[in-house]
Design an enzyme around this catalytic site. Structure first.
Site, PDB file in Angstrom:
ATOM      1  CG  ASN A   1      -1.767   1.208   1.300  1.00 34.83           C
ATOM      2  OD1 ASN A   1      -1.847   1.844   0.166  1.00 34.83           O
ATOM      3  ND2 ASN A   1      -2.570   1.418   2.618  1.00 34.83           N
TER       4      ASN A   1
ATOM      5  CE  LYS B   1       0.613   3.646   5.211  1.00 40.89           C
ATOM      6  NZ  LYS B   1      -0.274   3.707   6.342  1.00 40.89           N
TER       7      LYS B   1
ATOM      8  CG  HIS C   1      -6.100   1.629   4.880  1.00 47.34           C
ATOM      9  ND1 HIS C   1      -5.978   2.448   5.633  1.00 47.34           N
ATOM     10  CD2 HIS C   1      -4.697   1.072   4.312  1.00 47.34           C
ATOM     11  CE1 HIS C   1      -5.059   2.055   6.425  1.00 47.34           C
ATOM     12  NE2 HIS C   1      -4.602   1.281   5.608  1.00 47.34           N
TER      13      HIS C   1
ATOM     14  CD  GLU D   1      -3.229   5.279   6.792  1.00 48.25           C
ATOM     15  OE1 GLU D   1      -3.413   5.247   5.413  1.00 48.25           O
ATOM     16  OE2 GLU D   1      -2.740   4.718   7.055  1.00 48.25           O
TER      17      GLU D   1
ATOM     18  CD  GLU E   1      -4.165  -2.824   7.008  1.00 50.38           C
ATOM     19  OE1 GLU E   1      -2.432  -3.136   6.793  1.00 50.38           O
ATOM     20  OE2 GLU E   1      -4.745  -1.835   6.666  1.00 50.38           O
TER      21      GLU E   1
ATOM     22  N   GLY F   1       1.274   1.810  11.258  1.00 50.17           N
ATOM     23  CA  GLY F   1       2.192   3.337  10.928  1.00 50.17           C
ATOM     24  C   GLY F   1       3.250   3.705  12.405  1.00 50.17           C
TER      25      GLY F   1
ATOM     26  CB  SER G   1       4.001  -1.627  12.537  1.00 52.56           C
ATOM     27  OG  SER G   1       3.610  -0.691  12.790  1.00 52.56           O
TER      28      SER G   1
END
Ligand code: PEP
Length: 247
Positions: free
Chosen positions: A7, A9, A92, A94, A164, A170, A210
Site C-alpha cells: 500500500n 498510500k 482502510h 485511514e 490490520e 505506521g 508495521s
C-alpha cells in the site's frame, strides 16, 4: 504461494513510481510471491505500462460507493477495471478515520467492485481502545458481518481480508504472533458461521501493520495466514525486495 500486498498510500508521483518500478522490476522474480501493488490513481497508467507481462497485479486504494455520474472527484469501479486494475483496497482504517467511511459504505463499495470484476482487499481491525477493553473479536465480527452482508459464498474467492489493527499501522508496534494467529482464527470462524466451512478456508487472510524486513520472520509461521500487507516498508524498493526474499 504467499500473498503480498503493498500500500503506497499517498506517496510517489508518477515519475517517482516509474523510477521505483524500474528498480523493483529489474530484480523481481516471478513465481515467488503473489504480489499486488496498491498505488495512487495517478500512478496506475505508468505502472500498467511497466508491469505488462510481469507477474504483478495492480491495485487501487479506494473507489466510489456509487456506480457513475454526479460524484465530482470520485473514481468508479468500472474506471478502475478499464485502467488495468485487478484489486482495490476497501475500508482502510485511514479512510474510516479521516474520511468517516462506515461499513455500510464499505459494503456498497465491495459489491460494486465485485460487480465490475475487481478483487477486493477488505481492511478490518480493532482500535487501541477496543483492544484495551477486550473487544477485538467482537469488533472483527461486526466489521466482517457489515462488510460482507448480502454477498454470495462464491464471491469470497475474490476477497482478501486484511487484518490490520489500527494501533499497529505506521506505529512500529505489532501484535504478538499468538495474537495475530487468534485473530486470524476468529476471522475464519466468523466467515465459516456466516457462509460455510469451505468459505472459511478458501477466503484469503493477510496481516498488515508495521511489517518490515526486520520483524517479518517471526510472523511467517502463523497458522492459516496467507500473507502480508505492507505500507511504509514497501516504499523503498531495496527494503521491499528484502521482504519479498524473506517470505
Ligand atoms: C497500511 O497502511 O495498511 C499498513 C499496513 O501500513 P504500515 O505497514 O506502514 O503499518
Amino acid at each position: 504461494m504467499r500473498t503480498l500486498i503493498a500500500n503506497f498510500k499517498m506517496n510517489k508521483t508518477p515519475s517517482q513510481t516509474k523510477d521505483y518500478l524500474i528498480s523493483l522490476l529489474s530484480r523481481f522474480e516471478s513465481g515467488k510471491v503473489d504480489l499486488t501493488l496498491c498505488l495512487p490513481y495517478t500512478s496506475l497508467a505508468i505502472a500498467n505500462l511497466l508491469c505488462q507481462g510481469r507477474d504483478i497485479r495492480l491495485g487501487a486504494q479506494n473507489l466510489s460507493d456509487e456506480e457513475e455520474g454526479k460524484n465530482t472527484g470520485e473514481i468508479s469501479s468500472a474506471m478502475l477495471k478499464d485502467s488495468g486494475v485487478d484489486f482495490v483496497l476497501i475500508g482502510h482504517s485511514e479512510r474510516r478515520k479521516k474520511f468517516k467511511e462506515d461499513f455500510r459504505a464499505i459494503n456498497r463499495k465491495i459489491k460494486l467492485a465485485l460487480k465490475n470484476g475487481l478483487g477486493v482487499i477488505l481492511c478490518i481491525g480493532e482500535s487501541l481502545a477496543e483492544r484495551n477493553t477486550l473487544k477485538t473479536y467482537e469488533t472483527l465480527k461486526d466489521q466482517i458481518e457489515l462488510a460482507l452482508k448480502g454477498l454470495y459464498e462464491n464471491e469470497l474467492e475474490r476477497i482478501v481480508i486484511a487484518y490490520e489493527p489500527i494501533w499497529a499501522i505506521g506505529t512500529g508496534k505489532t501484535p504478538t504472533k499468538n495474537e495475530i494467529e487468534k485473530s486470524v482464527a476468529e476471522i475464519r470462524r466468523v466467515v465459516g458461521d456466516d457462509f460455510s466451512q469451505n468459505a472459511s478456508q478458501t477466503v484469503k487472510v493477510v496481516y498488515g501493520g508495521s511489517i518490515d524486513s526486520k520483524n517479518i520472520r517471526q510472523f511467517l509461521s502463523i497458522k492459516n495466514l496467507d500473507g502480508f500487507l505492507v505500507g511504509g516498508a514497501c516504499l523503498d524498493p531495496n527494503e521491499f525486495l528484502k521482504i519479498i526474499s524473506l517470505i
